[in-house]
Structures are given as C-alpha cells and as structure tokens.
Scaffold this motif. Structure first.
Motif, PDB file in Angstrom:
ATOM      1  N   GLY A 149       3.547 -13.767 -11.271  1.00 14.65           N
ATOM      2  CA  GLY A 149       4.965 -14.041 -11.258  1.00 14.65           C
ATOM      3  C   GLY A 149       5.284 -15.364 -10.588  1.00 14.65           C
ATOM      4  N   SER A 150       6.572 -15.579 -10.331  1.00 11.31           N
ATOM      5  CA  SER A 150       7.015 -16.803  -9.667  1.00 11.31           C
ATOM      6  C   SER A 150       6.646 -16.734  -8.190  1.00 11.31           C
ATOM      7  N   PRO A 151       6.652 -17.883  -7.491  1.00 11.93           N
ATOM      8  CA  PRO A 151       6.363 -17.867  -6.040  1.00 11.93           C
ATOM      9  C   PRO A 151       7.319 -16.959  -5.283  1.00 11.93           C
ATOM     10  N   GLU A 152       8.573 -16.904  -5.748  1.00 14.84           N
ATOM     11  CA  GLU A 152       9.555 -16.046  -5.068  1.00 14.84           C
ATOM     12  C   GLU A 152       9.182 -14.569  -5.210  1.00 14.84           C
ATOM     13  N   ILE A 153       8.783 -14.170  -6.417  1.00 12.10           N
ATOM     14  CA  ILE A 153       8.365 -12.777  -6.634  1.00 12.10           C
ATOM     15  C   ILE A 153       7.124 -12.474  -5.826  1.00 12.10           C
ATOM     16  N   TYR A 154       6.161 -13.392  -5.838  1.00 11.13           N
ATOM     17  CA  TYR A 154       4.913 -13.188  -5.102  1.00 11.13           C
ATOM     18  C   TYR A 154       5.183 -12.999  -3.612  1.00 11.13           C
ATOM     19  N   GLN A 155       6.028 -13.825  -3.039  1.00 15.15           N
ATOM     20  CA  GLN A 155       6.322 -13.721  -1.605  1.00 15.15           C
ATOM     21  C   GLN A 155       7.040 -12.413  -1.294  1.00 15.15           C
ATOM     22  N   THR A 156       7.939 -12.011  -2.177  1.00 17.22           N
ATOM     23  CA  THR A 156       8.660 -10.754  -1.988  1.00 17.22           C
ATOM     24  C   THR A 156       7.698  -9.572  -2.016  1.00 17.22           C
ATOM     25  N   GLN A 157       6.762  -9.587  -2.957  1.00 14.48           N
ATOM     26  CA  GLN A 157       5.768  -8.518  -3.034  1.00 14.48           C
ATOM     27  C   GLN A 157       4.903  -8.481  -1.781  1.00 14.48           C
ATOM     28  N   GLU A 158       4.472  -9.644  -1.316  1.00 18.45           N
ATOM     29  CA  GLU A 158       3.629  -9.702  -0.123  1.00 18.45           C
ATOM     30  C   GLU A 158       4.346  -9.144   1.100  1.00 18.45           C
ATOM     31  N   THR A 159       5.639  -9.375   1.190  1.00 19.87           N
ATOM     32  CA  THR A 159       6.423  -8.813   2.290  1.00 19.87           C
ATOM     33  C   THR A 159       6.333  -7.294   2.293  1.00 19.87           C
ATOM     34  N   LEU A 160       6.452  -6.712   1.111  1.00 19.87           N
ATOM     35  CA  LEU A 160       6.340  -5.253   0.990  1.00 19.87           C
ATOM     36  C   LEU A 160       4.957  -4.757   1.385  1.00 19.87           C
ATOM     37  N   TYR A 161       3.923  -5.413   0.850  1.00 24.46           N
ATOM     38  CA  TYR A 161       2.557  -4.976   1.111  1.00 24.46           C
ATOM     39  C   TYR A 161       2.231  -5.017   2.603  1.00 24.46           C
ATOM     40  N   GLN A 162       2.607  -6.101   3.250  1.00 20.59           N
ATOM     41  CA  GLN A 162       2.291  -6.251   4.666  1.00 20.59           C
ATOM     42  C   GLN A 162       3.039  -5.216   5.512  1.00 20.59           C
ATOM     43  N   PHE A 163       4.275  -4.935   5.129  1.00 19.71           N
ATOM     44  CA  PHE A 163       5.046  -3.932   5.867  1.00 19.71           C
ATOM     45  C   PHE A 163       4.399  -2.560   5.765  1.00 19.71           C
ATOM     46  N   LEU A 164       4.024  -2.158   4.555  1.00 22.29           N
ATOM     47  CA  LEU A 164       3.410  -0.846   4.374  1.00 22.29           C
ATOM     48  C   LEU A 164       2.046  -0.760   5.048  1.00 22.29           C
ATOM     49  N   LEU A 165       1.285  -1.845   5.007  1.00 25.25           N
ATOM     50  CA  LEU A 165      -0.017  -1.861   5.691  1.00 25.25           C
ATOM     51  C   LEU A 165       0.148  -1.646   7.192  1.00 25.25           C
ATOM     52  N   GLU A 166       1.189  -2.220   7.753  1.00 31.51           N
ATOM     53  CA  GLU A 166       1.427  -2.072   9.188  1.00 31.51           C
ATOM     54  C   GLU A 166       1.816  -0.648   9.553  1.00 31.51           C
ATOM     55  N   ILE A 167       2.760  -0.082   8.809  1.00 31.23           N
ATOM     56  CA  ILE A 167       3.259   1.238   9.219  1.00 31.23           C
ATOM     57  C   ILE A 167       2.278   2.361   8.880  1.00 31.23           C
ATOM     58  N   VAL A 168       1.494   2.218   7.799  1.00 33.43           N
ATOM     59  CA  VAL A 168       0.583   3.298   7.430  1.00 33.43           C
ATOM     60  C   VAL A 168      -0.524   3.448   8.475  1.00 33.43           C
ATOM     61  N   ARG A 169      -0.797   2.388   9.219  1.00 32.12           N
ATOM     62  CA  ARG A 169      -1.834   2.428  10.243  1.00 32.12           C
ATOM     63  C   ARG A 169      -1.304   2.883  11.596  1.00 32.12           C
ATOM     64  N   GLU A 170       0.024   2.869  11.759  1.00 33.54           N
ATOM     65  CA  GLU A 170       0.604   3.166  13.068  1.00 33.54           C
ATOM     66  C   GLU A 170       1.502   4.404  13.070  1.00 33.54           C
ATOM     67  N   TRP A 171       2.150   4.692  11.967  1.00 35.21           N
ATOM     68  CA  TRP A 171       3.101   5.797  11.920  1.00 35.21           C
ATOM     69  C   TRP A 171       2.448   7.077  11.418  1.00 35.21           C
ATOM     70  N   LEU A 172       3.128   8.191  11.669  1.00 34.52           N
ATOM     71  CA  LEU A 172       2.704   9.469  11.108  1.00 34.52           C
ATOM     72  C   LEU A 172       2.930   9.455   9.595  1.00 34.52           C
ATOM     73  N   PRO A 173       2.109  10.164   8.827  1.00 32.60           N
ATOM     74  CA  PRO A 173       2.244  10.144   7.360  1.00 32.60           C
ATOM     75  C   PRO A 173       3.636  10.524   6.861  1.00 32.60           C
ATOM     76  N   GLU A 174       4.247  11.543   7.488  1.00 28.83           N
ATOM     77  CA  GLU A 174       5.568  11.966   7.019  1.00 28.83           C
ATOM     78  C   GLU A 174       6.622  10.878   7.259  1.00 28.83           C
ATOM     79  N   GLU A 175       6.446  10.083   8.332  1.00 32.36           N
ATOM     80  CA  GLU A 175       7.375   8.988   8.596  1.00 32.36           C
ATOM     81  C   GLU A 175       7.178   7.850   7.582  1.00 32.36           C
ATOM     82  N   VAL A 176       5.925   7.601   7.242  1.00 36.74           N
ATOM     83  CA  VAL A 176       5.626   6.566   6.250  1.00 36.74           C
ATOM     84  C   VAL A 176       6.198   6.963   4.886  1.00 36.74           C
TER      85      VAL A 176
END
Length: 456
Positions: A32-59
């Motif tokens: 996709g465009s650089p804007e789409i790519y950056q938006t997707q990366e924001t999502l991925y990094q956020f989920l990677l952070e919380i899945v390692r730190e939060w309880l599964p039900e919170e994630v």
C-alpha cells in the motif's frame, strides 16, 4: 545430493532459494501507500506490546474495541489507526491488517499456551455487535468490512486454529485432516509471516499428536485384555490399521523404501537430467505389479510426463533444483494438476482400488527429496477441499486413501521408529511371513528438525 555452489544452470533455482530471496526482501516491500503502511505498523506494534503484558481477556476486549466497536480505549493512537485505515477506503489493505493482527495474537497466545484465548478470538467474530446498525458512515464501512472478512476464506483459515481444542465434528469428516489443510497457509509466501508461522506450528503439533496417539494405540491394543480397555483408534481404518502397519514395517532390509531411496540418490550423482528422468521412472515403479491395469496406467503416464518435462535441460548435469522441480511436477501428476480437481491418474489409481500403490509412489518421491514434502501436503489439502462437498459415505474411497497416506507417512516420520518382533515360532516353515505371529513396537525419538525449505 549436494547443491552446486553459485547460481543454478539457466537460473532454474529451487523453490527454497526463491522463498529465501523473497523473504529476505519482504521488509522492503509494501503493497500500500506509505500512509497505509505506517498506520498498519502502528496497529501491529500496539498489539505486540499489550499481548505480552496484559491478560488475554483484556487484550481480546481491546481487539474488539478497535475493530468491532471503535470506542475509547487505552490507546487512542491505535483507535485512530483503525479509523484512518477505514477512511483511506482500501478494503484489501484493511483486511490484510485485520488478518495480521489476528495472527500476532494467535502466535503469542500459542507460545504462552493460552489456548482458550485463541478460541475466544476466533469466536469473537460471531459477536452480534458486528451486525448492529450504525449511524456513522465510517462505522458502517468498518462493520461491513469486518462482516466481509467473517464470510471470507481468510476467516475459514483462521477457524482452523481452533481445531486442536474441538472434538472432531461428526458432520465434517475433513476435520480429521486439519494438519494438511493448514499447509497452504504456510507455503503461501503472500500470507503474513505471523500466519505462516502459526500454521506451520499448529500443523506440526497436530501431526505429532497423531503420531503419538497412533503409537499408543498400537502398544495398548496388542496388550488389552478386553475390548472395553482398547484405546481410541486415531484412524478411520478400524482394526485393519494394525495389519497395514505390520505390512509396511515388514518391508525392511535391502528392499526397504528408505534403503532404495538412498541407493537411488547415490546412483544419480553423475547423471545428466535426461538420464535422471529415466532412472526416476524405474525407481518409482520398482516392486509394482507390472501386469496389473493400474501399474500399466501408472507406468505409461509417468513415461509420458517425464519425457517432455523440462526437456531443454536434458543434457544439463543434475542439480538439486532440477530434482526438486521434477518431484513437484510428478506429485502434481499423481494428485492434482490444476490445484482444483483430482488428476486423471489419481482418479484411475483410486477408482481401481489401489490407494497403497499411489501412497508408496508419493512416499518414494519424498524420500529422495524431502523438500517436496510441503508441496505434496499442499496438494493433499487441495484434494481434501475438492471432496469436502461430498458426504463421508460418498467419498469413502478417498478417505481410505487419506487414512493410508496419513499412517504411512507417520510410520516413516523421522522421530518414530516401528519394529516387528516375532512373538511365537511357527510350527512349520511357511513360504511367506505370517504377520499374525508378530507384534509391533514403536519408539518415539528426539528429533532435530531441518529448516522448512532446505534443499533435497
């Protein structure tokens, strides 16, 4: 056979080399465009952070807030990223992002053995909130795209990851073969790396579970004092599975399949490609009853296919790339050539009631080129999907083939060893071995797995 150093002749590279080349440059490619790519990366990094730190039900709750509800969450940046994806009006890129987010969670929960969380994630797409009416055009589009994802093959692939927790569905006979249905996901290089890793891991787990259950069934069924104490048979072959395994294991010594494969590999080291194809045909039909109709059909079709296959390379010295490509093409001739329908040879061999002949030829191919195994299993998955439309009663002959294939390849797995031990002495010398006098013993061994796409 060792691959020659440097580039293969005429740039005929192996599938493994092509995959490694594509994977190594994957980070540099964005669809996709650089804007789409950056938006997707924001999502991925956020989920990677919380899945390692939060309880599964919170994630999981946060996942729903992002993709189902679009309401306030601890990360307004992630909510805004989803909002931006929808606003950019590229459903394909949105679906790619949603799919990758799912597999990021699945991979991490699988590693942490949070299996129920995976079930809950897949089930969450049945949430009635998705179908609820919305006033905002952006929310309407979001719900529509999520609904489309739920009705797509991407979601069907996602549902395979709950197979290990669900008892096999009586109405869906294909659920017994989930380990094969997962293969197309991890051989498809266009899929997110998280999806490929998750599919490969689950497929391996299911295969290992089958091998373990089969070994336990064999051990206990031969010593059970009463029918009530018999363990569950992991196959659909009934009591016939014991005689099948004995017949396969009994083929030892000079004419064992593994030994024949090793002899063949040693003999082809100095051949050119045309000589290799001639030798391959003899190797594949060795020990097949040459007078039977199915053997004649097999020999004729193999000769026809091999003669024309990559004929421009006939005078070229043999390489691993040529072996791999040749084995893959023969596998297609024996299974499905258009990746939709069974090949004519597959139909002929099975319609004449000779699944074992087909299974052994496929085994012989994998024994000389292990790198072809994933391609074979992907082809098996295509056949399963083709016959999925039929009831178990209507395609019993195909299921019989799949069961024999499953057992045969489990016996020849690298981490299980089966042996026949004679338990009683026959009163008179018999011209043939009486397998009733033998018992099967299995031994699970530790295994060092080769790289997934290693050469032959």
């Amino acid at each position: 056979m060792s691959t020659q150093s440097g580039r293969q002749p005429y740039d005929l590279r192996s599938d493994a080399e092509l995959i490694n080349e594509i994977d190594s440059s994957a980070e540099q490619l964005t669809s996709g465009s650089p804007e789409i790519y950056q938006t997707q990366e924001t999502l991925y990094q956020f989920l990677l952070e919380i899945v390692r730190e939060w309880l599964p039900e919170e994630v999981l709750l946060e996942f729903k807030r992002l993709f189902f509800y679009q309401i306030d969450s601890p990360s307004s940046e992630a909510v805004e990223a989803v909002h931006q994806l929808v606003l950019l009006n590229d459903e394909t890129e949105f679906r790619n992002a949603l799919k990758r987010c799912c597999y990021i969670l699945i991979n991490n929960w699988d590693a942490a053995r949070q299996y129920k969380a995976i079930q809950d994630l897949v089930q969450s797409f049945q949430d009635s909130t998705i179908e609820a009416q919305a006033i905002s055009p952006i929310i309407k589009r979001l719900k529509s795209w999520v609904e489309n994802f739920k009705n797509s093959s991407d979601y069907e692939e996602l549902r395979l990851f709950t197979a290990r927790y669900e008892e096999q569905q009586k109405s869906k006979w294909i659920s017994r073969y989930t380990s094969y249905l997962l293969v197309p996901q991890y051989v498809e290089i266009a899929n997110p790396i998280e999806q490929r890793e998750a599919a490969r891991a689950l497929s391996r787990q299911l295969k290992d579970r089958f091998k373990f259950d089969l070994a336990m069934y064999i051990a206990r069924s031969q010593s059970a004092s009463s029918p009530e104490k018999l363990p569950k048979n992991p196959t659909a072959l009934g009591d016939n599975v014991l005689m099948l395994i004995k017949a396969i294991v009994a083929k030892r010594g000079q004419y064992s399949y593994a030994n024949l494969a090793n002899i063949f590999i040693n003999q082809i080291q100095t051949l050119n490609y045309k000589e290799f194809k001639q030798s391959l045909q003899k190797y594949l039909i060795f020990s097949v009853d040459h007078n039977s109709d199915h053997a004649i059909a097999l020999q004729s079709k193999l000769a026809e296919k091999l003669k024309s296959l990559y004929s421009d390379y006939d005078s070229v010295p043999l390489t691993d790339a040529l072996i791999l490509r040749t084995c893959n093409r023969i596998i297609e001739t024996l299974t499905t050539e258009n990746r939709q329908d069974p090949s004519p040879l597959f139909t002929v061999l099975l319609s004449q009631g000779n699944p074992m002949t087909l299974v052994i030829v496929l085994l012989k191919l994998v024994l000389i080129c292990n790198a072809s195994r994933s391609h074979l299993e992907a082809q098996i998955a295509v056949l399963i999907r083709h016959y999925e439309q039929f009831s178990e009663q209507d395609c019993g002959w195909v299921i019989n083939f799949l069961e024999i294939f499953n057992v045969t390849f489990a016996i020849h797995a690298e981490n299980v060893q089966y042996n026949l031990v004679k338990m009683q002495q026959a009163q008179e010398a018999a011209p043939q071995t009486n397998l009733d006098h033998y018992r099967i013993f299995s031994q699970m061994k530790p295994i060092i797995r080769p790289k997934p796409d290693s050469a032959c």
